[in-house]
Scaffold this motif. Structure first.
Motif, PDB file in Angstrom:
ATOM      1  N   LEU A  83      -5.978  -0.807   1.767  1.00 58.20           N
ATOM      2  CA  LEU A  83      -5.253  -0.272   2.922  1.00 58.20           C
ATOM      3  C   LEU A  83      -4.718   1.139   2.681  1.00 58.20           C
ATOM      4  CD1 LEU A  83      -3.133  -3.312   4.196  1.00 58.20           C
ATOM      5  CD2 LEU A  83      -5.146  -2.302   5.291  1.00 58.20           C
ATOM      6  N   LYS A  84      -4.738   1.607   1.454  1.00 56.78           N
ATOM      7  CA  LYS A  84      -4.119   2.886   1.126  1.00 56.78           C
ATOM      8  C   LYS A  84      -4.606   4.051   1.998  1.00 56.78           C
ATOM      9  CE  LYS A  84      -2.383   2.307  -3.553  1.00 56.78           C
ATOM     10  NZ  LYS A  84      -1.055   2.821  -3.170  1.00 56.78           N
ATOM     11  N   PRO A  85      -5.896   4.163   2.307  1.00 60.28           N
ATOM     12  CA  PRO A  85      -6.312   5.290   3.162  1.00 60.28           C
ATOM     13  C   PRO A  85      -5.724   5.245   4.574  1.00 60.28           C
ATOM     14  CG  PRO A  85      -8.199   4.315   2.020  1.00 60.28           C
ATOM     15  CD  PRO A  85      -7.042   3.387   1.804  1.00 60.28           C
ATOM     16  N   PHE A  86      -5.202   4.093   4.998  1.00 59.38           N
ATOM     17  CA  PHE A  86      -4.698   3.941   6.365  1.00 59.38           C
ATOM     18  C   PHE A  86      -3.166   3.990   6.443  1.00 59.38           C
ATOM     19  CE2 PHE A  86      -8.612   1.505   5.802  1.00 59.38           C
ATOM     20  CZ  PHE A  86      -9.430   2.057   6.781  1.00 59.38           C
ATOM     21  N   VAL A  87      -2.506   4.064   5.288  1.00 58.03           N
ATOM     22  CA  VAL A  87      -1.036   3.971   5.253  1.00 58.03           C
ATOM     23  C   VAL A  87      -0.468   5.223   4.614  1.00 58.03           C
ATOM     24  CG1 VAL A  87       0.914   2.644   4.318  1.00 58.03           C
ATOM     25  CG2 VAL A  87      -1.160   1.452   5.087  1.00 58.03           C
ATOM     26  N   PRO A  88       0.584   5.856   5.220  1.00 58.90           N
ATOM     27  CA  PRO A  88       1.193   5.494   6.506  1.00 58.90           C
ATOM     28  C   PRO A  88       0.335   6.003   7.669  1.00 58.90           C
ATOM     29  CG  PRO A  88       2.281   7.428   5.622  1.00 58.90           C
ATOM     30  CD  PRO A  88       1.264   7.004   4.596  1.00 58.90           C
ATOM     31  N   GLY A  89       0.567   5.440   8.817  1.00 59.83           N
ATOM     32  CA  GLY A  89      -0.167   5.865  10.002  1.00 59.83           C
ATOM     33  C   GLY A  89      -0.445   4.698  10.916  1.00 59.83           C
ATOM     34  N   PRO A  90      -0.921   4.954  12.113  1.00 65.54           N
ATOM     35  CA  PRO A  90      -1.297   3.864  13.016  1.00 65.54           C
ATOM     36  C   PRO A  90      -2.374   2.990  12.361  1.00 65.54           C
ATOM     37  CG  PRO A  90      -1.305   5.986  14.142  1.00 65.54           C
ATOM     38  CD  PRO A  90      -1.171   6.277  12.684  1.00 65.54           C
ATOM     39  N   LEU A  91      -2.330   1.700  12.620  1.00 63.74           N
ATOM     40  CA  LEU A  91      -3.212   0.772  11.919  1.00 63.74           C
ATOM     41  C   LEU A  91      -4.395   0.301  12.761  1.00 63.74           C
ATOM     42  CD1 LEU A  91      -0.538  -1.281   9.980  1.00 63.74           C
ATOM     43  CD2 LEU A  91      -2.077   0.461   9.093  1.00 63.74           C
ATOM     44  N   GLU A  92      -4.593   0.898  13.938  1.00 65.74           N
ATOM     45  CA  GLU A  92      -5.784   0.546  14.712  1.00 65.74           C
ATOM     46  C   GLU A  92      -7.066   0.796  13.929  1.00 65.74           C
ATOM     47  OE1 GLU A  92      -3.580   3.267  17.436  1.00 65.74           O
ATOM     48  OE2 GLU A  92      -2.826   2.105  15.735  1.00 65.74           O
ATOM     49  N   PRO A  93      -7.147   1.880  13.113  1.00 68.40           N
ATOM     50  CA  PRO A  93      -8.379   2.101  12.338  1.00 68.40           C
ATOM     51  C   PRO A  93      -8.697   0.972  11.357  1.00 68.40           C
ATOM     52  CG  PRO A  93      -7.107   4.133  12.461  1.00 68.40           C
ATOM     53  CD  PRO A  93      -6.234   3.043  13.010  1.00 68.40           C
ATOM     54  N   ALA A 153       0.823  -1.208   0.000  1.00 67.76           N
ATOM     55  CA  ALA A 153       0.000   0.000   0.000  1.00 67.76           C
ATOM     56  C   ALA A 153       0.855   1.255   0.000  1.00 67.76           C
ATOM     57  CB  ALA A 153      -0.929  -0.010   1.217  1.00 67.76           C
ATOM     58  N   TYR A 154       2.027   1.169   0.615  1.00 72.17           N
ATOM     59  CA  TYR A 154       2.919   2.328   0.722  1.00 72.17           C
ATOM     60  C   TYR A 154       3.768   2.516  -0.537  1.00 72.17           C
ATOM     61  CZ  TYR A 154       6.579   5.376   2.639  1.00 72.17           C
ATOM     62  OH  TYR A 154       7.465   6.402   2.860  1.00 72.17           O
ATOM     63  N   SER A 155       4.274   1.409  -1.076  1.00 70.46           N
ATOM     64  CA  SER A 155       5.221   1.504  -2.194  1.00 70.46           C
ATOM     65  C   SER A 155       4.570   1.395  -3.565  1.00 70.46           C
ATOM     66  CB  SER A 155       6.283   0.403  -2.065  1.00 70.46           C
ATOM     67  OG  SER A 155       5.674  -0.883  -2.150  1.00 70.46           O
ATOM     68  N   ASN A 156       3.302   0.970  -3.628  1.00 70.45           N
ATOM     69  CA  ASN A 156       2.578   0.809  -4.890  1.00 70.45           C
ATOM     70  C   ASN A 156       3.241  -0.193  -5.831  1.00 70.45           C
ATOM     71  OD1 ASN A 156       0.513   2.787  -4.344  1.00 70.45           O
ATOM     72  ND2 ASN A 156       2.106   4.336  -4.608  1.00 70.45           N
TER      73      ASN A 156
END
Length: 478
Positions: free
Chosen positions: A63-73, A46-49
């Motif tokens: 997962l793209k809307p959640f990365v980067p960032g905490p993954l609890e959501p 999701a980060y590197s495409n």
């Protein structure tokens, strides 16, 4: 009128209340999402495409809307998605004429199953895969006739599901057969197949642009090699000299139930002798050679391990039981045989730090709950038999549509169990689609058997007026 309509659905309310309560407890007990070795490449993609060579890229897109960032959501979103699935499945069954109490009963497994709850909390593709697949099947079976809009949308969804989890590829074939049986017409069948093929073909072209290979990934040969090594009788097989280098003399006993050790263990020949992904074709050739020369052994192995999903308790050795306990709520996250937290990392490409192991009292209570509340395997066995019975029971009394749809849902759920065993490993994680699809199919099967069991209304006698007959029929309905 509104109150009467709400009262009709009162059976769903306690199921929904329990489902929401359990998921709130999960989020409160475990402040971080859960991590598994497959989680990191999904997040990294999701980060590197860039498509990953082991797992397909579909889940990474989501997962793209959640990365980067905490993954609890991610865990919270997947719990919410499960609640939406419960409502959608119930609405579908009501639309199909199922009694409200039966429709509510059909969604109980996904509402309360402890493994379902736990896997929703993992950064893994299973929850979204089930949602996408179920949405496609609901669309196809929603109306009396498969619609021109439903067919292509279902094709797109199932194509995307297959690039989320490649084990879903056979479901596309199952649906094609279903459309033929339902006499949907060749144009609608083409409207379904073309978008699915477009998604799969487009993904393979993109993969080729990255790795110069037209493929969904470059580990399928390794997975199939590992799968057949539990039955391969190398001394009796007709193998080339190079193929014999893949044989293992006296493998550790625990590898019998954990064939993935042939992929990941450093002592496996694929890691000692053939590390590059360019050898995947060679591994696949070895696996197909074994299957061709030992077809009955392969079928027997698949049948035996599939039957483990149909038992109250699978006959697992201690090491495999430990691996299966990972899919239950952890009493101490990070402890042996427990799920671990996906702690925040400096980069989405990094492996999370080790979980700090501390007692979790709320988690301990959920763990005790899990010892009693998982979907029993014998239910799946009964469901398959019931779907088959519904297909042949008094076929001339009622339309065959409910039977076809029951076979579609039960076949998809059970077929995914068989496909995962045949191509990978026995794992309760791979039974998650069955927790929703098989109960929905079972409700449709029950509905058809009940409908076919009823006596058709007798014709009115010559002396009975039309008004009297109509009144009696109305009273019978009410």
């Amino acid at each position: 009128m509104a109150f009467a309509g709400l009262r009709r659905h009162l059976f769903l309310l306690p199921v929904l209340a329990v489902a929401i309560t359990l998921r709130v407890l999960m989020v409160h007990a475990y402040p971080y999402a859960f991590y598994f070795s497959d989680s990191r490449p999904y997040v990294a993609g999701a980060y590197s495409n860039i498509p990953y060579q082991i797992r397909p890229f579909g889940y990474s897109i989501l997962l793209k809307p959640f990365v980067p960032g905490p993954l609890e959501p991610v865990a919270i979103a997947q719990h919410v998605l499960a609640i939406a699935l419960i409502i959608a499945a119930y609405a579908f069954l009501i639309r199909r004429g199922t009694r409200p109490w039966l429709a509510a009963l059909a969604v109980v497994p996904i509402a309360v199953d402890a493994r379902e709850l736990t896997i929703e909390h993992f950064v893994l593709a299973e929850t979204t895969y089930v949602a996408i697949t179920a949405a496609a099947l609901f669309l196809l079976a929603w109306r009396e006739k498969v619609g021109w809009v439903a067919a292509p949308i279902a094709g797109l969804l199932l194509g995307f599901a297959a690039i989320t989890r490649t084990v879903g590829l056979p479901v596309i074939g199952l649906v094609a057969v279903y459309l033929i049986v339902r006499r949907a017409g060749w144009l609608r069948i083409l409207a379904f197949v073309a978008p699915a093929g477009l998604v799969l073909g487009g993904y393979m072209v993109w993969y080729h642009m990255t790795y110069q290979v037209y493929a969904m990934g470059q580990y399928q040969g390794r997975f199939l090699y590992a799968r057949v090594m539990t039955i391969a009788d190398c001394p009796k097989l007709d193998l080339t000299a190079k193929q014999r280098t893949l044989c293992v003399e006296n493998p550790p006993p625990e590898w019998k139930q954990r064939p993935d050790a042939y992929i990941w263990n450093p002592q496996s020949p694929v890691n000692r002798l053939y590390k590059g992904v360019e050898n995947d074709k060679f591994f696949n050739e070895f696996a197909t050679t074994v299957i061709k020369q030992q077809p009955l052994d392969f079928v027997g192995m698949v049948a035996e391990e599939t039957s483990w999903h149909l038992r109250w308790r699978a006959p697992l050795n201690p090491s495999n039981q430990c691996a299966m306990d990972r899919w239950l709520p952890p009493a101490i996250p990070g402890e042996r045989c427990n799920a671990v937290y996906y702690l925040d990392t400096s980069s989405p490409l990094a492996i999370p730090s080790a979980t700090i192991k501390v007692p979790n009292h709320e988690g301990a209570r959920l763990r005790k709950y899990a010892q009693w509340v998982t979907t029993p395997g014998p239910f799946y066995a009964v469901a398959v038999l019931l779907a088959l019975f519904a297909a042949v029971f008094r076929p001339r009394r009622v339309p065959w549509r409910d039977a076809a749809d029951a076979l579609l849902f039960v076949g998809a759920g059970f077929g995914l169990l068989v496909a995962s065993v045949a191509t990978s490993i026995f794992d309760y994680r791979y039974a998650i689609p069955a927790v929703l699809l098989i109960p929905v199919g079972t409700a449709l099967a029950v509905q058809r058997v009940v409908a076919a069991s009823r006596r058709p209304p007798s014709a009115p006698s010559a002396g009975t007026s039309v008004e009297t007959t109509t009144k009696a029929a109305a009273e019978h309905v009410h």
